[in-house]
Design a protein around this motif. Structure first.
Motif: not given
Length: 403
Positions: A235, A239, A244, A248
């Motif tokens: 991630d 993050h 994304t 992800g």
């Protein structure tokens, strides 16, 4: 003296190493590779690590160009506006361009008990955790493998060949294979004594230390459960506030450039070009790594990067140490129904599989020694991909009803 352009490659798998090596083509580029492990992992051999037939690792000195600096650490966050990456071990690294090649790993099973009682094998650490468990049970023990993609098939056949009583549980046996290829795989598994439970009723609903429970109420007893169903991606991009896709993967255009920042380029399993990502595989990763490197080099040179174009040859699967299968595909990764394998050609298929495993490392070594040497056919195009993209760009007719 002119300062060098700093390029940071995050992730040291097939895509990351290929990109890093390609980038050393220019003497005025300083390349740093960040990876959590000090050795390169041959991911397509992890099932062999589990079975004890190969260690599945290579020294980075054997596959990285001499000019690439290796930093053994994990990236925690990318600050794209500041062009820095925070490291888990403390401190940070700056960059002018970043290649995002964090790869993929095990997905969250989302099945009660799976995280606690099943063993994934998508990473070196997971394979190392499973190996002593299998050794403790010993040949003859019942092992359940969940998932029948390449990893599941290879793990099941490798362990069955060693004498384990293997049951393979899946929705579809070899979902990426042609029906002809599936029949060959099924026949080989039958000869090895692998029990295959497939279809909607074989969906796993829970996992306990002693069994796997299925949707139709059946229980499959086993001393060890190996989970190979599905992959996820780290991630890090999400993050870090980068766009994304639902899985992800970093969203990019067709040149693998992030839709948020033209100083960030993606490669491998963690890239989602035009929201049409390629199948996660080392075959795609190596090519995407080379293209990502070329994209960065083009931007440094002030030229327009070329759009992504991959050339798939087929899918190779080992069926134990003594057998294998190579299924030919179109250049767009669609199987054509022709393969090397079966009872007569299984040894040839095994040889081709071993050749493929060795050649992936050899290509990295060639690129390390002569950056730009590894080239894929210039005539490669993907008409179906181009047509999908063209349809997306066609405006709706005037007066068309809205959804």
């Amino acid at each position: 003296m002119r300062e060098k352009t700093e390029v940071l490659v995050v992730g040291g798998g097939y895509a990351g190493v290929m990109a890093a090596n390609r980038l050393t083509k220019r003497d005025d580029v300083a390349v740093t590779l960040v990876n959590p492990r000090p050795t390169f992992v041959e991911r397509i051999r992890l099932h062999q690590r589990v079975a004890g037939t190969h260690d599945a690792v290579v020294d980075y000195r054997d596959v990285l160009a001499r000019g690439v600096r290796l930093v053994v650490d994990a990236a925690e966050r990318i600050d794209a506006p500041a062009r820095t990456v925070t490291l888990a071990g403390g401190g940070s690294l700056g960059y002018d361009y970043l290649v995002y090649a964090v790869g993929s790993g095990s997905a969250d099973p989302g099945v009660p008990g799976a995280a606690e009682h099943a063993y994934p094998i998508a990473s070196l650490e997971e394979a190392e955790r499973l190996r002593p468990v299998l050794e403790a049970t010993g040949p003859g023990a019942a092992v359940t493998v969940v998932g029948a993609g390449p990893t599941g098939i290879e793990a099941a056949t490798e362990l069955a060949e060693q004498g384990y009583a293997v049951t393979l549980v899946c929705d579809v046996l070899g979902p990426y294979l042609h029906a002809n290829g599936r029949r060959t795989v099924a026949a080989r598994m039958a000869r090895l004594g692998v029990t295959v439970l497939a279809g909607p009723n074989a969906t796993v609903t829970s996992v306990t230390p002693e069994a796997v429970r299925l949707a139709d109420g059946r229980e499959v007893p086993g001393a060890v459960t190996i989970w190979t169903a599905g992959f996820g991606v780290p991630d890090l991009a999400a993050h870090s506030g980068l766009a994304t896709d639902p899985v992800g993967r970093l969203r990019t255009d067709e040149t693998l450039t992030s839709v948020d920042d033209d100083r960030v380029v993606a490669a491998g399993d963690s890239a989602a070009p035009s929201d049409l990502p390629f199948r996660m595989s080392c075959q795609a990763a190596g090519q995407l790594g080379a293209i990502a490197g070329d994209t960065v080099l083009s931007r440094i040179a002030g030229t327009e990067p070329a759009p992504v174009a991959l050339a798939f040859a087929g899918q190779c699967i080992s069926l134990g140490r003594g057998a294998g299968m190579f299924e030919f595909s179109r250049r767009d990764d669609v199987p054509v129904g022709v393969h090397l394998g079966g009872r007569a050609g299984s040894r040839l298929g095994a040889g081709v599989k071993e050749l493929v495993c060795r050649s992936t490392v050899l290509m990295l070594r060639w690129e390390a020694r002569r950056p730009g040497l590894v080239r894929f056919p210039a005539f490669v195009t993907d008409p179906r991909r181009r047509e999908v993209l063209r349809q997306r760009s066609v405006p709706a007719p005037a007066g068309a009803a809205s959804a």
